[in-house]
Structures are given as structure tokens and as C-alpha cells.
Design a protein around this motif. Structure first.
Motif, PDB file in Angstrom:
ATOM      1  N   LEU A 233     -10.044   2.332  -1.644  1.00 19.76           N
ATOM      2  CA  LEU A 233      -8.946   1.892  -0.811  1.00 19.76           C
ATOM      3  C   LEU A 233      -8.488   0.440  -1.507  1.00 19.76           C
ATOM      4  O   LEU A 233      -7.084   0.326  -1.611  1.00 19.76           O
ATOM      5  CB  LEU A 233      -9.093   1.751   0.584  1.00 19.76           C
ATOM      6  CG  LEU A 233      -9.528   2.853   1.480  1.00 19.76           C
ATOM      7  CD1 LEU A 233     -10.044   2.512   2.724  1.00 19.76           C
ATOM      8  CD2 LEU A 233      -8.140   3.731   1.321  1.00 19.76           C
ATOM      9  N   GLN A 234      -9.209  -0.383  -1.796  1.00 24.29           N
ATOM     10  CA  GLN A 234      -9.069  -1.745  -2.463  1.00 24.29           C
ATOM     11  C   GLN A 234      -8.474  -1.284  -3.807  1.00 24.29           C
ATOM     12  O   GLN A 234      -7.130  -2.139  -4.089  1.00 24.29           O
ATOM     13  CB  GLN A 234     -10.007  -2.408  -2.749  1.00 24.29           C
ATOM     14  CG  GLN A 234     -10.731  -2.979  -1.328  1.00 24.29           C
ATOM     15  CD  GLN A 234     -12.086  -3.696  -1.719  1.00 24.29           C
ATOM     16  OE1 GLN A 234     -12.296  -4.195  -2.835  1.00 24.29           O
ATOM     17  NE2 GLN A 234     -12.734  -4.240  -0.593  1.00 24.29           N
ATOM     18  N   SER A 235      -8.738  -0.457  -4.446  1.00 25.39           N
ATOM     19  CA  SER A 235      -7.871  -0.041  -5.621  1.00 25.39           C
ATOM     20  C   SER A 235      -6.523   0.359  -5.683  1.00 25.39           C
ATOM     21  O   SER A 235      -5.666   0.123  -6.294  1.00 25.39           O
ATOM     22  CB  SER A 235      -8.849   1.112  -6.536  1.00 25.39           C
ATOM     23  OG  SER A 235     -10.179   0.381  -6.738  1.00 25.39           O
ATOM     24  N   ILE A 236      -6.248   1.243  -4.523  1.00 23.41           N
ATOM     25  CA  ILE A 236      -5.031   1.791  -4.299  1.00 23.41           C
ATOM     26  C   ILE A 236      -4.098   0.697  -3.719  1.00 23.41           C
ATOM     27  O   ILE A 236      -3.104   0.558  -4.135  1.00 23.41           O
ATOM     28  CB  ILE A 236      -5.179   2.901  -3.251  1.00 23.41           C
ATOM     29  CG1 ILE A 236      -5.914   4.109  -3.774  1.00 23.41           C
ATOM     30  CG2 ILE A 236      -3.873   3.417  -2.627  1.00 23.41           C
ATOM     31  CD1 ILE A 236      -6.398   5.250  -2.434  1.00 23.41           C
ATOM     32  N   ILE A 237      -4.472  -0.195  -2.802  1.00 25.24           N
ATOM     33  CA  ILE A 237      -3.743  -1.176  -2.552  1.00 25.24           C
ATOM     34  C   ILE A 237      -3.345  -2.093  -3.480  1.00 25.24           C
ATOM     35  O   ILE A 237      -2.169  -2.388  -3.865  1.00 25.24           O
ATOM     36  CB  ILE A 237      -4.455  -2.178  -1.357  1.00 25.24           C
ATOM     37  CG1 ILE A 237      -4.510  -1.258   0.018  1.00 25.24           C
ATOM     38  CG2 ILE A 237      -3.601  -3.103  -0.837  1.00 25.24           C
ATOM     39  CD1 ILE A 237      -5.445  -1.971   1.088  1.00 25.24           C
ATOM     40  N   PHE A 238      -4.355  -2.420  -4.634  1.00 19.78           N
ATOM     41  CA  PHE A 238      -3.986  -3.246  -5.687  1.00 19.78           C
ATOM     42  C   PHE A 238      -3.092  -2.439  -6.721  1.00 19.78           C
ATOM     43  O   PHE A 238      -2.094  -3.265  -7.180  1.00 19.78           O
ATOM     44  CB  PHE A 238      -5.203  -3.841  -6.287  1.00 19.78           C
ATOM     45  CG  PHE A 238      -5.025  -4.464  -7.768  1.00 19.78           C
ATOM     46  CD1 PHE A 238      -4.916  -5.705  -7.677  1.00 19.78           C
ATOM     47  CD2 PHE A 238      -4.786  -3.840  -8.810  1.00 19.78           C
ATOM     48  CE1 PHE A 238      -4.715  -6.553  -8.896  1.00 19.78           C
ATOM     49  CE2 PHE A 238      -4.644  -4.407 -10.055  1.00 19.78           C
ATOM     50  CZ  PHE A 238      -4.764  -6.014 -10.010  1.00 19.78           C
ATOM     51  N   THR A 239      -3.279  -1.210  -6.657  1.00 20.24           N
ATOM     52  CA  THR A 239      -2.243  -0.575  -7.565  1.00 20.24           C
ATOM     53  C   THR A 239      -0.773  -0.475  -7.086  1.00 20.24           C
ATOM     54  O   THR A 239       0.183  -0.737  -7.852  1.00 20.24           O
ATOM     55  CB  THR A 239      -2.714   1.059  -7.658  1.00 20.24           C
ATOM     56  OG1 THR A 239      -4.155   1.111  -8.303  1.00 20.24           O
ATOM     57  CG2 THR A 239      -1.703   1.787  -8.717  1.00 20.24           C
ATOM     58  N   LEU A 240      -0.922  -0.418  -5.822  1.00 16.42           N
ATOM     59  CA  LEU A 240       0.582  -0.303  -5.133  1.00 16.42           C
ATOM     60  C   LEU A 240       1.097  -1.812  -5.185  1.00 16.42           C
ATOM     61  O   LEU A 240       2.468  -1.862  -5.443  1.00 16.42           O
ATOM     62  CB  LEU A 240       0.634  -0.182  -3.797  1.00 16.42           C
ATOM     63  CG  LEU A 240       0.164   1.427  -3.230  1.00 16.42           C
ATOM     64  CD1 LEU A 240       0.179   1.676  -1.900  1.00 16.42           C
ATOM     65  CD2 LEU A 240       1.033   2.273  -4.058  1.00 16.42           C
ATOM     66  N   THR A 241       0.484  -2.949  -5.056  1.00 13.69           N
ATOM     67  CA  THR A 241       1.081  -4.123  -5.226  1.00 13.69           C
ATOM     68  C   THR A 241       1.396  -4.492  -6.873  1.00 13.69           C
ATOM     69  O   THR A 241       2.399  -5.142  -7.013  1.00 13.69           O
ATOM     70  CB  THR A 241       0.028  -5.213  -4.759  1.00 13.69           C
ATOM     71  OG1 THR A 241      -1.263  -5.177  -5.550  1.00 13.69           O
ATOM     72  CG2 THR A 241      -0.230  -5.298  -3.447  1.00 13.69           C
ATOM     73  N   GLN A 242       0.661  -4.093  -7.740  1.00 17.95           N
ATOM     74  CA  GLN A 242       1.087  -4.162  -9.000  1.00 17.95           C
ATOM     75  C   GLN A 242       2.112  -3.385  -9.588  1.00 17.95           C
ATOM     76  O   GLN A 242       2.893  -3.551 -10.466  1.00 17.95           O
ATOM     77  CB  GLN A 242      -0.189  -4.023  -9.924  1.00 17.95           C
ATOM     78  CG  GLN A 242      -1.314  -5.019  -9.650  1.00 17.95           C
ATOM     79  CD  GLN A 242      -1.053  -6.250 -10.165  1.00 17.95           C
ATOM     80  OE1 GLN A 242      -0.293  -6.484 -11.279  1.00 17.95           O
ATOM     81  NE2 GLN A 242      -1.342  -7.497  -9.397  1.00 17.95           N
ATOM     82  N   SER A 243       2.501  -2.371  -8.684  1.00 22.95           N
ATOM     83  CA  SER A 243       3.711  -1.184  -9.333  1.00 22.95           C
ATOM     84  C   SER A 243       4.790  -1.602  -8.392  1.00 22.95           C
ATOM     85  O   SER A 243       5.574  -0.560  -8.066  1.00 22.95           O
ATOM     86  CB  SER A 243       2.982   0.012  -8.986  1.00 22.95           C
ATOM     87  OG  SER A 243       1.630   0.346  -9.933  1.00 22.95           O
ATOM     88  N   VAL A 244       4.951  -2.611  -7.798  1.00 22.59           N
ATOM     89  CA  VAL A 244       6.094  -2.913  -6.799  1.00 22.59           C
ATOM     90  C   VAL A 244       7.519  -2.800  -7.754  1.00 22.59           C
ATOM     91  O   VAL A 244       8.324  -2.169  -7.244  1.00 22.59           O
ATOM     92  CB  VAL A 244       6.063  -4.308  -6.332  1.00 22.59           C
ATOM     93  CG1 VAL A 244       7.342  -4.766  -5.756  1.00 22.59           C
ATOM     94  CG2 VAL A 244       5.080  -4.469  -5.268  1.00 22.59           C
ATOM     95  N   PRO A 245       7.373  -3.264  -9.108  1.00 22.44           N
ATOM     96  CA  PRO A 245       8.885  -3.078  -9.485  1.00 22.44           C
ATOM     97  C   PRO A 245       9.154  -1.543  -9.994  1.00 22.44           C
ATOM     98  O   PRO A 245      10.315  -1.018  -9.818  1.00 22.44           O
ATOM     99  CB  PRO A 245       8.535  -3.732 -10.975  1.00 22.44           C
ATOM    100  CG  PRO A 245       7.635  -4.809 -10.827  1.00 22.44           C
ATOM    101  CD  PRO A 245       6.496  -3.935  -9.755  1.00 22.44           C
ATOM    102  N   GLU A 246       7.952  -0.828 -10.558  1.00 15.66           N
ATOM    103  CA  GLU A 246       8.280   0.737 -10.628  1.00 15.66           C
ATOM    104  C   GLU A 246       8.532   1.352  -9.184  1.00 15.66           C
ATOM    105  O   GLU A 246       9.650   2.188  -9.178  1.00 15.66           O
ATOM    106  CB  GLU A 246       7.143   1.276 -11.113  1.00 15.66           C
ATOM    107  CG  GLU A 246       6.598   0.701 -12.697  1.00 15.66           C
ATOM    108  CD  GLU A 246       6.126  -0.407 -12.715  1.00 15.66           C
ATOM    109  OE1 GLU A 246       5.461  -0.986 -11.622  1.00 15.66           O
ATOM    110  OE2 GLU A 246       6.121  -1.106 -13.686  1.00 15.66           O
TER     111      GLU A 246
END
Length: 410
Positions: A233-246
């Protein structure tokens, strides 16, 4: 050759990188940007992974023990057990909250109204007590209280705890509230008149129930507490925060294409009884079509409308697939980094244990007994009398033996 060393040579000789050939300059600038980006990322990771600073006294040591026990499951076996127990409480409270909505498990009160199951209420109360105790222990052990209160996961913890106490306070207020009696003054009328205020009480109860429903929605925040104990779940949350521009680009494309197809569908189907009564309704149909959901509640009837619907479905499939490779790449990078960090932490723990064991073996070979403490810890304990004692006096010399001058620790 290292690109940073090449940059230092250019700076030393006062040469501009624009003097390089175009092919070499492009390769040089690309590699330099990649190296600088990696260095910046490593610096940020080092700042985030910097050790917490506690006070160098007895309270600081107790504070660090509490922090490691609650916040770092890998620090000890007891911390790992506390983490497992906390995760079990989260799961039990979530299941209990779901079961509490079943009508078959509700009980009837004296007035015949359904109310929550007492057993489920008891389970929820126990879980809330654990969450509250865990939050305050974590707050007590935190080295930086301001950063702790600003952390997103800690805000989620507060939102998971607060609704229960608000609901409990409202229940106490509603049971302890007495209806007010409004009496006319005696000089205005000789008969005492009780005014009916049932409408006011009903309006107040409705407002309290609405506020209570809002706080009950916040109970869903306890599900997000699982992210504290789940690496996935931490990986998914980090992925979403890093993919905000996309994700922002995806939403913008959906809105633009949705407005275009919604307008076309509305003007084509406005004369048919197909449910496209306005552009917002058509926009709703476009969104569920582009995301390949398709509820089937409304759909075009005319041939031209079906053609627009087909184009909408195809464009939705293409639009949704554009940012997926970038999001998957961010997830893979973060997940690989987390695995490397876990391996590094385990290696550090093993190295520390091996150093302690090696130190004990060497001390036994020298004939000294220091118990469970190392030489550095013994020196630290005796730093107040170091001016009057030699380092060898800190050690317990076995009876009948005396260390030779060559074995004296300086």
C-alpha cells in the motif's frame, strides 16, 4: 570517464561545453543531467532516512524506546509483535464496522427501534481504546512533535479516532437533554401556558444527525491505517504521488474529449427519447463509456449516435492506456528501492550483531568480563571519574589474574 570529472576539467581549463561537437555535447549533457538527478534523489533519501535526534538523558532513552517500539517494527521482536497486533485491531475494527450495518445483527430497544449490536459496540470500543493508546504513545515518543502532527498518516489516525468520541458525546448530550418549558409571566396571564417546542427540537435533532453522519464517514479512515503496516500500500500511495502530472494530464484529456463527445451526443439524440436530456447527463455517459464501465442506463438509439458512441469507446481505451507505462515504471522503481532498503537494514543489523559477538569473544580471550556492556559503554558510564581512574579499572579482573602491561587498554 566520469562525467563529473570531465566537467571539473572543463571548469579548470575555462572551456565552455558549447565548444564540444553536437553529438558529444548531447551525450555529455544527457549523462550529466542523469547523474545530477540521481545525486539529488540520493540526497533527499539520506535526509529522509536521517536518524532521529533524541535528548541525551534518561528521558531521551525512554522516548527512543517508545518510538522504536511503535514506529519501527524491524527494530526488535517486541516491536514486530506490536505491529502485528495493531494491524489485527485495524482489520477487526473494519470488519466490525461493516457487520454493524447488517439489519439482521441489529437489536430492538424498548421503543422498538433498531440499534447497534452491543457485542459489536464493545469490540469497536476496545479497538478505539487501542488506537487512542497507540497514537498517544507514538506522540510521546516522537522526537519532533510538530512534524509528527503534520504527518499525513498521523492525521489519518486522528480522523479514525475522533468520530467515535464525537458520536459518544452527542449520545450523552441527547440522553441528558431535557425539554425546556417556556412559561408566561404571572402578571400577563393568570394561567400558566406551556409552549410547544417540538418543531425546534426536531430541527435540532436533524442537524445533529447530519453532523453525526459526516463524522461517521470519517470512520473509513481507519482502513487507511493499513498503509502503515503494508509495504504494498505504501508503494501504491508513493506511485500515485509521483505520478500526479501524468494523472492530471489524463484527467484533462478525459474532460476535453468528454465535453466534445457529450455535446455531439446531446445534439444528435436530443429529439429521441434516449435519456440524453442535457449535456451534463451526456458527459456522465461519455465518462462511463470511456472508462469501459458502461452501466447501460442510457445509450444512443440513432445510427449517428451509435457511431459517436463507438468513437467514444475507442478514444477512451487509447486515452486510458497512455499514462499507464509511466505509472507502472514509477511503481517498479519504488518497489525495487524498498527491497534494497530492507536488505540494507537487515545487513546492518547482522553486522552490528557480529561486531558485538566479536567484541565479547576478544574480551573473553583477554580474560576480562564486561557483562553485556561494551568497552565504549563502560567508558561512557565512567566519564565522570575518568580523570581519576585508568581505563583498565573499568574492567572486572578475574580473581587470581592480573593483566600484563601489554594488555592494558589505553
Amino acid at each position: 570517464m566520469c562525467v563529473l570529472s570531465f566537467q571539473d576539467d572543463l571548469d579548470f581549463w575555462g572551456l565552455d561545453d558549447a565548444l564540444l561537437e553536437s553529438c558529444c555535447r548531447d551525450k555529455y549533457e544527457t549523462e550529466l543531467m542523469c547523474v545530477l538527478a540521481d545525486m539529488e534523489s540520493e540526497c533527499m533519501d539520506m535526509q529522509e532516512d536521517a536518524p532521529e535526534i533524541f535528548r541525551d538523558n534518561c528521558m531521551g532513552r525512554y522516548q527512543k524506546c517508545l518510538w522504536d517500539l511503535i514506529e519501527k517494527p524491524e527494530s526488535s521482536q517486541a516491536a514486530n509483535i506490536v505491529s502485528v497486533i495493531s494491524m489485527m485491531f485495524v482489520l477487526v475494527s473494519t470488519v466490525g464496522m461493516s457487520l454493524n450495518t447488517l439489519q439482521g445483527l441489529k437489536v430492538l430497544d424498548d421503543a422498538g427501534e433498531p440499534r447497534d449490536n452491543p457485542l459489536l459496540e464493545l469490540i469497536e470500543a476496545i479497538c478505539i481504546v487501542w488506537f487512542t493508546l497507540e497514537f498517544f504513545i507514538r506522540l510521546t515518543g516522537s522526537p519532533d512533535k510538530c512534524s509528527f502532527l503534520k504527518n499525513g498518516m498521523n492525521i489519518i489516525d486522528v480522523l479514525a479516532i475522533l468520530p467515535y468520541y464525537v458520536e459518544l458525546a452527542m449520545a450523552q448530550r441527547s440522553t441528558g437533554q431535557k425539554p425546556e418549558m417556556l412559561v408566561e409571566p404571572a402578571f400577563m396571564s393568570q394561567n400558566t401556558t406551556v409552549l410547544d417546542n417540538e418543531a425546534f427540537e426536531e430541527e435540532e435533532d436533524d442537524s445533529l444527525q447530519g453532523l453525526l453522519q459526516v463524522f461517521r464517514v470519517f470512520k473509513l479512515a481507519r482502513i487507511l491505517k493499513l498503509a502503515r503496516h503494508s509495504r504494498g500500500l505504501q508503494s501504491i500511495i508513493f506511485t500515485l504521488t509521483q505520478s500526479v502530472p501524468e494523472l492530471g494530464l489524463l484527467i484533462m484529456i478525459l474532460i476535453i474529449s468528454g465535453l466534445i463527445f457529450a455535446s455531439l451526443t446531446y445534439y444528435i439524440e436530443m429529439d429521441n427519447d434516449s435519456g440524453f436530456t442535457d449535456i451534463p447527463t451526456s458527459f456522465y455517459w461519455v465518462i462511463i463509456t470511456m472508462t469501459t464501465v458502461g452501466y447501460g442506463d442510457i445509450f444512443p438509439i440513432s445510427g449517428l449516435g451509435k457511431l459517436v458512441g463507438s468513437m467514444t469507446a475507442v478514444s477512451g481505451a487509447l486515452t486510458m492506456s497512455l499514462p499507464l507505462p509511466i505509472i507502472v515504471s514509477n511503481f517498479e522503481k519504488y518497489y525495487a528501492k524498498q527491497n534494497l532498503d530492507d536488505q540494507l537494514k537487515n545487513r546492518r543489523v547482522r553486522v552490528a550483531e557480529m561486531k558485538k559477538e566479536e567484541e565479547k569473544i576478544r574480551m573473553r580471550e583477554l580474560g576480562y568480563s564486561t557483562g553485556d556492556s561494551s568497552i565504549a559503554e563502560l567508558m561512557k558510564k565512567e566519564r565522570g571519574v575518568m580523570l581519576f581512574k585508568s581505563p583498565s579499572s573499568l574492567l572486572k579482573i578475574p580473581i587470581g589474574q592480573s593483566p600484563s602491561p601489554s594488555l592494558t587498554i589505553v
